[in-house]
Design an enzyme around this catalytic site. Sequence first.
Site, mmCIF file in Angstrom:
data_model
loop_
_atom_site.group_PDB
_atom_site.id
_atom_site.type_symbol
_atom_site.label_atom_id
_atom_site.label_comp_id
_atom_site.label_asym_id
_atom_site.label_seq_id
_atom_site.Cartn_x
_atom_site.Cartn_y
_atom_site.Cartn_z
ATOM 1 N N GLY A 11 0.833 -1.204 0.000
ATOM 2 C CA GLY A 11 0.000 0.000 0.000
ATOM 3 C C GLY A 11 0.861 1.244 0.000
ATOM 4 N N THR A 12 1.334 1.642 -1.187
ATOM 5 C CA THR A 12 2.277 2.765 -1.284
ATOM 6 C C THR A 12 1.513 4.062 -1.465
ATOM 7 O OG1 THR A 12 3.843 1.207 -2.260
ATOM 8 C CG2 THR A 12 4.386 3.533 -2.436
ATOM 9 N N GLY A 13 0.813 4.460 -0.406
ATOM 10 C CA GLY A 13 0.038 5.700 -0.440
ATOM 11 C C GLY A 13 0.627 6.746 0.477
ATOM 12 N N ALA A 14 -0.240 7.517 1.101
ATOM 13 C CA ALA A 14 0.196 8.636 1.940
ATOM 14 C C ALA A 14 1.062 8.188 3.113
ATOM 15 C CB ALA A 14 -1.027 9.387 2.464
ATOM 16 N N GLY A 16 2.329 4.547 3.631
ATOM 17 C CA GLY A 16 3.352 3.599 3.210
ATOM 18 C C GLY A 16 4.404 4.215 2.315
ATOM 19 N N LYS A 193 -5.418 6.120 19.846
ATOM 20 C CA LYS A 193 -5.483 6.659 18.480
ATOM 21 C C LYS A 193 -6.930 6.902 18.074
ATOM 22 C CE LYS A 193 -3.909 8.057 14.527
ATOM 23 N NZ LYS A 193 -3.445 7.172 13.457
ATOM 24 N N ASN A 197 -9.070 9.638 15.983
ATOM 25 C CA ASN A 197 -9.619 9.236 14.678
ATOM 26 C C ASN A 197 -11.130 9.304 14.605
ATOM 27 O OD1 ASN A 197 -7.541 8.734 12.864
ATOM 28 N ND2 ASN A 197 -7.114 6.712 13.685
ATOM 29 N N ASN A 201 -11.995 12.114 11.841
ATOM 30 C CA ASN A 201 -12.362 11.478 10.575
ATOM 31 C C ASN A 201 -13.869 11.592 10.354
ATOM 32 O OD1 ASN A 201 -10.185 10.013 8.914
ATOM 33 N ND2 ASN A 201 -9.610 9.505 11.002
ATOM 34 N N SER A 263 -7.852 11.400 6.436
ATOM 35 C CA SER A 263 -7.871 10.440 5.329
ATOM 36 C C SER A 263 -9.284 10.067 4.906
ATOM 37 C CB SER A 263 -7.094 9.182 5.716
ATOM 38 O OG SER A 263 -7.661 8.563 6.860
#
Length: 312
Positions: A11-14, A16, A193, A197, A201, A263
């Site tokens: 998961g190469t997003g914000a 990762g 957390k 959140n 969120n 997010s």
Amino acid sequence: MKNVRKYAVIGTGAIGGFYGAKLQRSGIEVHFLLHRDYEYVKQHGLVIESADGNFTLPQVNAYNDVNKIPACDVVLVTLKTTDNFLLPKLLPNLVKDDGVVLVLQNGLNLEPYVADIVGDHRVMGGLCFICSNKIDNGHIHHLDYGQITLGDYAKNYRACGITERMKAIAEDLEKAEISIQLSSDLLLSRWKKLVWNIPFNGLSVVLRTTTDEIMSNFYTRNLAENLMREVVSIASVNQRYISSEFVEKMLIDTEKMKPYSPSMKLDYEAKRPLEIEAIFGNPLKVAQQGSIKAPRIEMIYQQLQFLDHFSH
């Protein structure tokens, strides 16, 4: 764990993309699993626009097929929880027998799901307190903060204390200039957390606003605080106790934060599925088990279900 560790990012997003890029920049071998922007990143690498200093990685180990990634010592799971149904296919051959899967996702009861796939002894959790967005293919904008709280996992979230493998992974992350806090109790850290959140969120989507606007208005600030206190009440069902001082610190930290769209708000605007069950549904199940009333969280949960149903 051995001194030289190989990392994979699912998961190469914000999240990762940011942490994986920092690890690679520090000299650690990192392998990135991508989806939509695989071709772009394969050719052009990753661009990190960061409050800590901008940098570019012209070349990264990019893959769109998990079977082509070598087995790694540490696998960072930074997918949206709505994609966790993919993990049984992604994880088994990716993590080494003596490796660990580090779950860097928002929500509750994520580690037990991963443990069912790879075994209790190969799971660790992490909570990211960070403002970071993916703004284009291979382009991540880090606005503020960045600390990760690491906690080891044992069956039924038994508190593990500070383990040697936590220290080893923390050493790699600190080498990459990532601030680390070690937690002796992962479940307590997950509830802490959620104190942030759940209100921010949820309210950012329902009210279509940002953190600074929530905190600058008397009524929404008060609502955010009351949502936080409902989370604290539910955590007590798990025998995890959070102080009023912690709630106040979260409010103060958010007031100091640069204007930020959490997010879930970005997912909603992009018409992507929302992480409702992990962040809201699972805590509400715990509330029900303990006969705890959480009317504000329940209302936001129901509103999010409605908005999510018609957004994509």
